[in-house]
Motif scaffolding. Structure first.
Motif, PDB file in Angstrom:
ATOM      1  N   ARG A 108       0.562  -1.663   0.372  1.00  0.00           N
ATOM      2  CA  ARG A 108      -0.044   0.130   0.014  1.00  0.00           C
ATOM      3  C   ARG A 108       0.809   1.046  -0.032  1.00  0.00           C
ATOM      4  O   ARG A 108       1.973   1.003  -0.083  1.00  0.00           O
ATOM      5  N   LYS A 109       0.172   2.734  -0.398  1.00  0.00           N
ATOM      6  CA  LYS A 109       0.655   3.502   0.180  1.00  0.00           C
ATOM      7  C   LYS A 109       1.069   3.841   1.091  1.00  0.00           C
ATOM      8  O   LYS A 109       1.030   3.757   1.841  1.00  0.00           O
ATOM      9  N   ALA A 110       2.463   4.205   1.209  1.00  0.00           N
ATOM     10  CA  ALA A 110       3.360   4.293   2.808  1.00  0.00           C
ATOM     11  C   ALA A 110       2.490   5.981   3.031  1.00  0.00           C
ATOM     12  O   ALA A 110       2.682   6.937   2.256  1.00  0.00           O
ATOM     13  N   THR A 111       2.135   6.151   4.382  1.00  0.00           N
ATOM     14  CA  THR A 111       1.772   7.222   5.268  1.00  0.00           C
ATOM     15  C   THR A 111       2.958   8.421   5.322  1.00  0.00           C
ATOM     16  O   THR A 111       4.198   7.620   4.944  1.00  0.00           O
ATOM     17  N   LYS A 112       2.311   9.845   5.779  1.00  0.00           N
ATOM     18  CA  LYS A 112       3.198  10.346   5.949  1.00  0.00           C
ATOM     19  C   LYS A 112       4.474   9.625   7.420  1.00  0.00           C
ATOM     20  O   LYS A 112       5.585  10.286   7.668  1.00  0.00           O
ATOM     21  N   LYS A 113       3.482   8.764   8.656  1.00  0.00           N
ATOM     22  CA  LYS A 113       4.755   8.348   9.865  1.00  0.00           C
ATOM     23  C   LYS A 113       4.947   7.936   8.998  1.00  0.00           C
ATOM     24  O   LYS A 113       6.540   7.876   9.760  1.00  0.00           O
ATOM     25  N   GLU A 114       5.376   6.886   8.321  1.00  0.00           N
ATOM     26  CA  GLU A 114       5.704   5.971   8.038  1.00  0.00           C
ATOM     27  C   GLU A 114       7.357   6.612   7.590  1.00  0.00           C
ATOM     28  O   GLU A 114       8.304   5.813   6.961  1.00  0.00           O
ATOM     29  N   LEU A 115       6.769   7.410   5.930  1.00  0.00           N
ATOM     30  CA  LEU A 115       8.351   8.369   5.316  1.00  0.00           C
ATOM     31  C   LEU A 115       9.445   8.805   6.114  1.00  0.00           C
ATOM     32  O   LEU A 115      10.103   9.226   6.125  1.00  0.00           O
ATOM     33  N   GLU A 116       8.950   9.594   7.155  1.00  0.00           N
ATOM     34  CA  GLU A 116       8.824   9.713   8.780  1.00  0.00           C
ATOM     35  C   GLU A 116      10.219   9.162   9.551  1.00  0.00           C
ATOM     36  O   GLU A 116      11.184   9.460   9.507  1.00  0.00           O
ATOM     37  N   ARG A 117       9.900   8.153   9.408  1.00  0.00           N
ATOM     38  CA  ARG A 117      10.674   7.258  10.221  1.00  0.00           C
ATOM     39  C   ARG A 117      11.513   6.568   8.896  1.00  0.00           C
ATOM     40  O   ARG A 117      12.823   6.469   9.754  1.00  0.00           O
ATOM     41  N   LEU A 118      11.545   6.210   7.937  1.00  0.00           N
ATOM     42  CA  LEU A 118      12.534   6.029   6.851  1.00  0.00           C
ATOM     43  C   LEU A 118      13.341   6.877   7.308  1.00  0.00           C
ATOM     44  O   LEU A 118      14.513   7.488   7.040  1.00  0.00           O
ATOM     45  N   ASN A 119      13.185   8.561   6.747  1.00  0.00           N
ATOM     46  CA  ASN A 119      13.813   9.803   6.512  1.00  0.00           C
ATOM     47  C   ASN A 119      14.727   9.956   7.346  1.00  0.00           C
ATOM     48  O   ASN A 119      15.582  10.185   7.966  1.00  0.00           O
ATOM     49  N   ARG A 120      14.041   9.790   8.912  1.00  0.00           N
ATOM     50  CA  ARG A 120      14.891   9.203  10.542  1.00  0.00           C
ATOM     51  C   ARG A 120      15.951   8.340  10.178  1.00  0.00           C
ATOM     52  O   ARG A 120      16.816   8.786  10.895  1.00  0.00           O
ATOM     53  N   ARG A 121      15.646   7.575  10.104  1.00  0.00           N
ATOM     54  CA  ARG A 121      16.912   6.491  10.146  1.00  0.00           C
ATOM     55  C   ARG A 121      17.886   6.979   8.815  1.00  0.00           C
ATOM     56  O   ARG A 121      19.165   6.321   9.697  1.00  0.00           O
ATOM     57  N   MET A 122      17.533   7.273   7.753  1.00  0.00           N
ATOM     58  CA  MET A 122      18.337   7.561   7.001  1.00  0.00           C
ATOM     59  C   MET A 122      19.169   8.970   7.141  1.00  0.00           C
ATOM     60  O   MET A 122      19.736   9.390   6.113  1.00  0.00           O
ATOM     61  N   ARG A 123      18.960   9.512   8.248  1.00  0.00           N
ATOM     62  CA  ARG A 123      19.221  11.144   8.311  1.00  0.00           C
ATOM     63  C   ARG A 123      20.921  11.251   7.696  1.00  0.00           C
ATOM     64  O   ARG A 123      21.414  12.040   7.692  1.00  0.00           O
ATOM     65  N   ALA A 124      21.551  10.307   8.375  1.00  0.00           N
ATOM     66  CA  ALA A 124      23.153  10.076   8.851  1.00  0.00           C
ATOM     67  C   ALA A 124      23.545  10.582   6.960  1.00  0.00           C
ATOM     68  O   ALA A 124      24.442  10.940   7.049  1.00  0.00           O
ATOM     69  N   THR A 125      23.006  10.282   5.750  1.00  0.00           N
ATOM     70  CA  THR A 125      23.466   9.752   5.467  1.00  0.00           C
ATOM     71  C   THR A 125      22.334  10.490   4.105  1.00  0.00           C
ATOM     72  O   THR A 125      23.046  10.866   3.019  1.00  0.00           O
ATOM     73  N   LYS A 126      21.907  11.718   4.195  1.00  0.00           N
ATOM     74  CA  LYS A 126      21.391  12.837   4.170  1.00  0.00           C
ATOM     75  C   LYS A 126      22.090  13.200   3.226  1.00  0.00           C
ATOM     76  O   LYS A 126      22.377  13.432   1.622  1.00  0.00           O
ATOM     77  N   GLY A 127      23.599  14.082   3.266  1.00  0.00           N
ATOM     78  CA  GLY A 127      23.904  14.623   1.891  1.00  0.00           C
ATOM     79  C   GLY A 127      24.394  13.663   0.854  1.00  0.00           C
ATOM     80  O   GLY A 127      25.367  14.306   0.023  1.00  0.00           O
ATOM     81  N   LEU A 128      24.939  12.585   1.096  1.00  0.00           N
ATOM     82  CA  LEU A 128      25.211  11.612  -0.295  1.00  0.00           C
ATOM     83  C   LEU A 128      24.136  10.925  -1.685  1.00  0.00           C
ATOM     84  O   LEU A 128      22.646  10.797  -0.769  1.00  0.00           O
ATOM     85  N   LYS A 129      25.232  10.953  -2.303  1.00  0.00           N
ATOM     86  CA  LYS A 129      24.619  10.452  -3.377  1.00  0.00           C
ATOM     87  C   LYS A 129      23.313   9.130  -3.350  1.00  0.00           C
ATOM     88  O   LYS A 129      22.283   9.550  -4.234  1.00  0.00           O
ATOM     89  N   GLY A 130      24.665   8.582  -2.749  1.00  0.00           N
ATOM     90  CA  GLY A 130      23.196   7.228  -3.256  1.00  0.00           C
ATOM     91  C   GLY A 130      22.183   7.169  -1.773  1.00  0.00           C
ATOM     92  O   GLY A 130      21.401   6.470  -2.562  1.00  0.00           O
ATOM     93  N   ASN A 131      22.380   7.762  -1.248  1.00  0.00           N
ATOM     94  CA  ASN A 131      21.227   8.188  -0.154  1.00  0.00           C
ATOM     95  C   ASN A 131      19.408   8.739  -0.837  1.00  0.00           C
ATOM     96  O   ASN A 131      18.623   8.028  -1.612  1.00  0.00           O
ATOM     97  N   THR A 132      20.221   9.974  -1.877  1.00  0.00           N
ATOM     98  CA  THR A 132      19.173   9.985  -2.847  1.00  0.00           C
ATOM     99  C   THR A 132      18.699   8.718  -3.981  1.00  0.00           C
ATOM    100  O   THR A 132      17.337   8.571  -3.694  1.00  0.00           O
ATOM    101  N   TYR A 133      19.634   8.419  -4.543  1.00  0.00           N
ATOM    102  CA  TYR A 133      19.442   6.972  -5.371  1.00  0.00           C
ATOM    103  C   TYR A 133      18.689   5.824  -4.836  1.00  0.00           C
ATOM    104  O   TYR A 133      17.791   5.369  -5.080  1.00  0.00           O
ATOM    105  N   LEU A 134      18.685   5.376  -3.614  1.00  0.00           N
ATOM    106  CA  LEU A 134      18.020   4.668  -2.805  1.00  0.00           C
ATOM    107  C   LEU A 134      16.996   4.914  -2.500  1.00  0.00           C
ATOM    108  O   LEU A 134      16.096   3.563  -2.399  1.00  0.00           O
ATOM    109  N   TRP A 135      16.683   6.126  -1.735  1.00  0.00           N
ATOM    110  CA  TRP A 135      15.603   6.120  -0.121  1.00  0.00           C
ATOM    111  C   TRP A 135      14.779   7.392  -1.260  1.00  0.00           C
ATOM    112  O   TRP A 135      14.075   8.097  -0.101  1.00  0.00           O
TER     113      TRP A 135
END
Length: 159
Positions: A108-135
């Motif tokens: 199903r379509k991800a909720t806003k809360k689920e997307l926030e959980r993903l973004n919080r988990r991936m925050r450490a790699t936010k500035g890297l090019k691979g982060n944009t590609y993967l997440w």
């Protein structure tokens, strides 16, 4: 392990496993009835013996929805210090690996809360090019319902 009573311990373990491995492994059965394992970097456990993962890259795992919904998620705490201290003391303070048995549910379509959980988990790699590609364009999640938990037994060190 009692999946209901020990759920908070299980959730903590899977968080530690992700921090040390950046993924957990999910085993399923493919169209030829062969076992197959998929690394998933976006498994999140909720507080009620359920979870979800973002389904952008898995290609074989979604096929199981129509064949055999049973899965097994394996989280291994690979933190070097956890292992060195445990080997020195000849005892693990917590299980080094836990398996969760469950069933795949709907995509199903991800909720806003689920997307926030993903973004919080991936925050450490936010500035890297691979982060944009993967997440960057994560849109869909697959729900998972867990029924049983089992800690890995490594003899005397896990008693």
């Amino acid at each position: 392990m009692d999946i209901n009573k020990d759920w908070n311990i299980i959730r903590q373990h899977f968080n530690k496993s992700f921090k040390s491995n950046f993924h957990v492994s999910i085993a399923s059965v493919d169209t030829n009835n062969n076992p197959t394992v998929t690394p998933i970097g976006s498994l999140f456990l909720n507080d009620n013996q359920t979870g979800f993962y973002f389904e952008k890259f898995p290609s074989k795992l979604p096929l199981c929805e129509n064949l055999n919904k049973n899965i097994c998620a394996l989280g291994v705490n690979s933190n070097r210090w956890f292992w060195i201290k445990s080997l020195f003391k000849r005892k693990f303070p917590n299980p080094p690996a836990i398996k969760l048995y469950g069933k795949l549910d709907k995509k199903r379509k991800a909720t806003k809360k689920e997307l926030e959980r993903l973004n919080r988990r991936m925050r450490a790699t936010k500035g890297l090019k691979g982060n944009t590609y993967l997440w960057k364009n994560m849109e869909f999640v697959r729900e998972v319902y867990f029924e049983k938990a089992e800690k890995n037994n490594l003899g005397k060190m896990t008693q």
